[in-house]
Design an enzyme around this catalytic site. Structure first.
Site, PDB file in Angstrom:
ATOM      1  N   HIS A 128      -0.957 -28.367 -98.588  1.00  0.00           N
ATOM      2  CA  HIS A 128      -2.287 -27.789 -98.365  1.00  0.00           C
ATOM      3  C   HIS A 128      -3.325 -28.726 -98.996  1.00  0.00           C
ATOM      4  O   HIS A 128      -4.009 -28.375 -99.970  1.00  0.00           O
ATOM      5  CB  HIS A 128      -2.347 -26.379 -98.963  1.00  0.00           C
ATOM      6  CG  HIS A 128      -3.461 -25.539 -98.426  1.00  0.00           C
ATOM      7  ND1 HIS A 128      -4.364 -25.988 -97.466  1.00  0.00           N
ATOM      8  CD2 HIS A 128      -3.857 -24.250 -98.718  1.00  0.00           C
ATOM      9  CE1 HIS A 128      -5.228 -25.039 -97.195  1.00  0.00           C
ATOM     10  NE2 HIS A 128      -4.944 -23.979 -97.932  1.00  0.00           N
ATOM     11  N   ASP A 220      -0.811 -18.938-107.203  1.00  0.00           N
ATOM     12  CA  ASP A 220      -0.938 -18.662-105.770  1.00  0.00           C
ATOM     13  C   ASP A 220      -0.033 -17.462-105.477  1.00  0.00           C
ATOM     14  O   ASP A 220       0.774 -17.054-106.330  1.00  0.00           O
ATOM     15  CB  ASP A 220      -0.499 -19.906-104.968  1.00  0.00           C
ATOM     16  CG  ASP A 220      -0.695 -19.746-103.458  1.00  0.00           C
ATOM     17  OD1 ASP A 220      -1.408 -18.811-103.033  1.00  0.00           O
ATOM     18  OD2 ASP A 220      -0.106 -20.540-102.697  1.00  0.00           O
ATOM     19  N   CYS A 260      -6.005 -20.242-105.166  1.00  0.00           N
ATOM     20  CA  CYS A 260      -6.557 -20.738-103.898  1.00  0.00           C
ATOM     21  C   CYS A 260      -7.047 -19.603-103.007  1.00  0.00           C
ATOM     22  O   CYS A 260      -7.810 -19.850-102.076  1.00  0.00           O
ATOM     23  CB  CYS A 260      -5.510 -21.575-103.180  1.00  0.00           C
ATOM     24  SG  CYS A 260      -4.049 -20.636-102.720  1.00  0.00           S
TER      25      CYS A 260
HETATM   26  N1   CP Z   1      -7.062 -20.862 -99.421  1.00  0.00           N
HETATM   27  C1   CP Z   1      -6.980 -20.805 -98.067  1.00  0.00           C
HETATM   28  O1   CP Z   1      -6.564 -21.753 -97.388  1.00  0.00           O
HETATM   29  O2   CP Z   1      -7.414 -19.638 -97.546  1.00  0.00           O
HETATM   30  P1   CP Z   1      -7.266 -19.135 -96.037  1.00  0.00           P
HETATM   31  O3   CP Z   1      -5.817 -18.838 -95.808  1.00  0.00           O
HETATM   32  O4   CP Z   1      -8.136 -17.931 -95.964  1.00  0.00           O
HETATM   33  O5   CP Z   1      -7.734 -20.242 -95.123  1.00  0.00           O
HETATM   34  N1  NVA Z   2       0.823 -20.436-100.228  1.00  0.00           N
HETATM   35  C1  NVA Z   2      -0.084 -19.657 -99.412  1.00  0.00           C
HETATM   36  C2  NVA Z   2      -1.429 -20.291 -99.376  1.00  0.00           C
HETATM   37  C3  NVA Z   2      -2.468 -19.541 -98.586  1.00  0.00           C
HETATM   38  C4  NVA Z   2      -3.786 -20.243 -98.548  1.00  0.00           C
HETATM   39  C5  NVA Z   2       0.488 -19.519 -98.014  1.00  0.00           C
HETATM   40  O1  NVA Z   2       1.013 -20.501 -97.485  1.00  0.00           O
HETATM   41  O2  NVA Z   2       0.420 -18.420 -97.460  1.00  0.00           O
END
Ligand code: CP
Ligand code: NVA
Length: 302
Positions: A128, A220, A260
């Site tokens: 990410h 997270d 996040c």
């Molecule tokens: N942190 C983040 O990527 O959030 P969303 O899943 O809302 O895009």
């Molecule tokens: N680790 C989480 C991040 C969301 C922004 C996911 O992948 O769902």
């Protein structure tokens, strides 16, 4: 030649630092009336849900003078089995760039290999990078520097953790991750980062030990998108990996708390901490707009 941003390592450390500086300048209002994306259409292909990534990119593209094209992949022929490679070739003849959120990282790599336009990773199962750029910007704003800052990441060794590892190794932050056994970050990402890093990157089992001396406490969700079937098992396994006031007390008194988002309040973080004075989670979310714009400018502006 076109460039992609699939992981942080697609940029050199100097390019990452430059992108952060540009994001900070954009936030302060630099070049407000410039329209570097004028005449350009940018696709936003989402195979998973999103609030921040989708909407910050849509607004950011508009602010840069471009045209965002939101694409729910399930409503395209991708959802009916057209290949990634064919889709990438076709969309390259309409669009100037694309942000993709998908499952296996290999899907975005395959898309990028077949696309004649820049591809930005808006989250895969293992990375990410856009999120972590906004995180680095937030740390820089709050702490005045990145080098030597100590982050304690408490929880799942997931996409966000992997990208944090890459950032720490490139920018000289110390990173201590506390994960339950079996939920460590990607071993390949870790190995490469340790080869590159001058700073310490450690995996521990004890959240309190990880939090000691930390400038930043980060967490997270325990259950990422696509892992819904593992939900019950993971919630049990991660019970002792919550960021609460007792854990926060183990960090430096001026430590900041990061997430996040979206958060599951009462699971990986308590409301008292998330809404408390040390939390910067909404500043992090706000910074997604500025870092997203800086990434697009770098890859797409003439
Ligand atoms: N942190 C983040 O990527 O959030 P969303 O899943 O809302 O895009
Ligand atoms: N680790 C989480 C991040 C969301 C922004 C996911 O992948 O769902």
């Amino acid at each position: 030649m076109k460039r992609d941003f699939l992981t942080l390592c697609d940029f050199s450390p100097d390019e990452v630092r430059g992108t952060l500086d540009r994001a900070i300048a954009l936030k302060r209002g630099a070049d407000k009336s410039a329209c570097p994306l004028i005449g350009k259409s940018i696709g936003l292909i989402f195979e998973k849900a999103s609030t921040r990534t989708r909407i910050s990119f849509e607004a950011g593209i508009y602010q840069l003078g471009g045209h965002p094209v939101y694409i729910n992949s399930g409503e395209t022929q991708l959802g009916r089995g057209e290949t990634i490679a064919d889709t990438a070739r076709v969309l390259s003849s309409y669009l100037d760039g694309v942000v993709i959120r998908t499952f296996a990282h290999e899907r975005i790599v395959e898309f990028a290999a077949n696309a004649g336009m820049p591809v930005v990773n808006g989250l895969t199962d293992t990375h990410h990078p856009c999120q972590v750029l906004a995180d680095m910007m937030t740390i820089k704003e709050k702490k005045g520097r990145l080098e030597g800052i100590r982050i304690a990441y408490i929880g799942d060794g997931n996409n966000v953790a992997n990208s944090l590892i890459e950032a720490a190794s490139m920018l000289g932050l110390e990173l201590v991750l506390a994960c339950p056994e079996g939920y460590e970050p990607d071993p390949f990402v870790l190995e490469k980062a340790r080869e590159r890093a001058k700073s310490e990157i450690l995996i521990l089992r004890e959240p309190r030990e990880a939090a000691g001396r930390a400038d930043v406490i980060y967490t997270d969700v325990w259950v990422s998108m696509g892992e819904e079937k593992k939900s019950e098992e993971k919630k049990k396994r991660f019970r002792d990996f919550q960021i609460n006031e007792a854990l926060l007390a183990c960090a430096k008194p001026d430590a900041i708390v990061m997430h996040c988002l979206p958060a599951h309040r009462g699971e990986e973080i308590t409301s008292a901490v998330m809404d408390g004075p040390q939390s910067v989670v909404f500043q992090q979310a706000a910074n997604r707009l500025h870092t997203g714009k800086a990434i697009l400018e770098k890859l797409l502006a003439r």
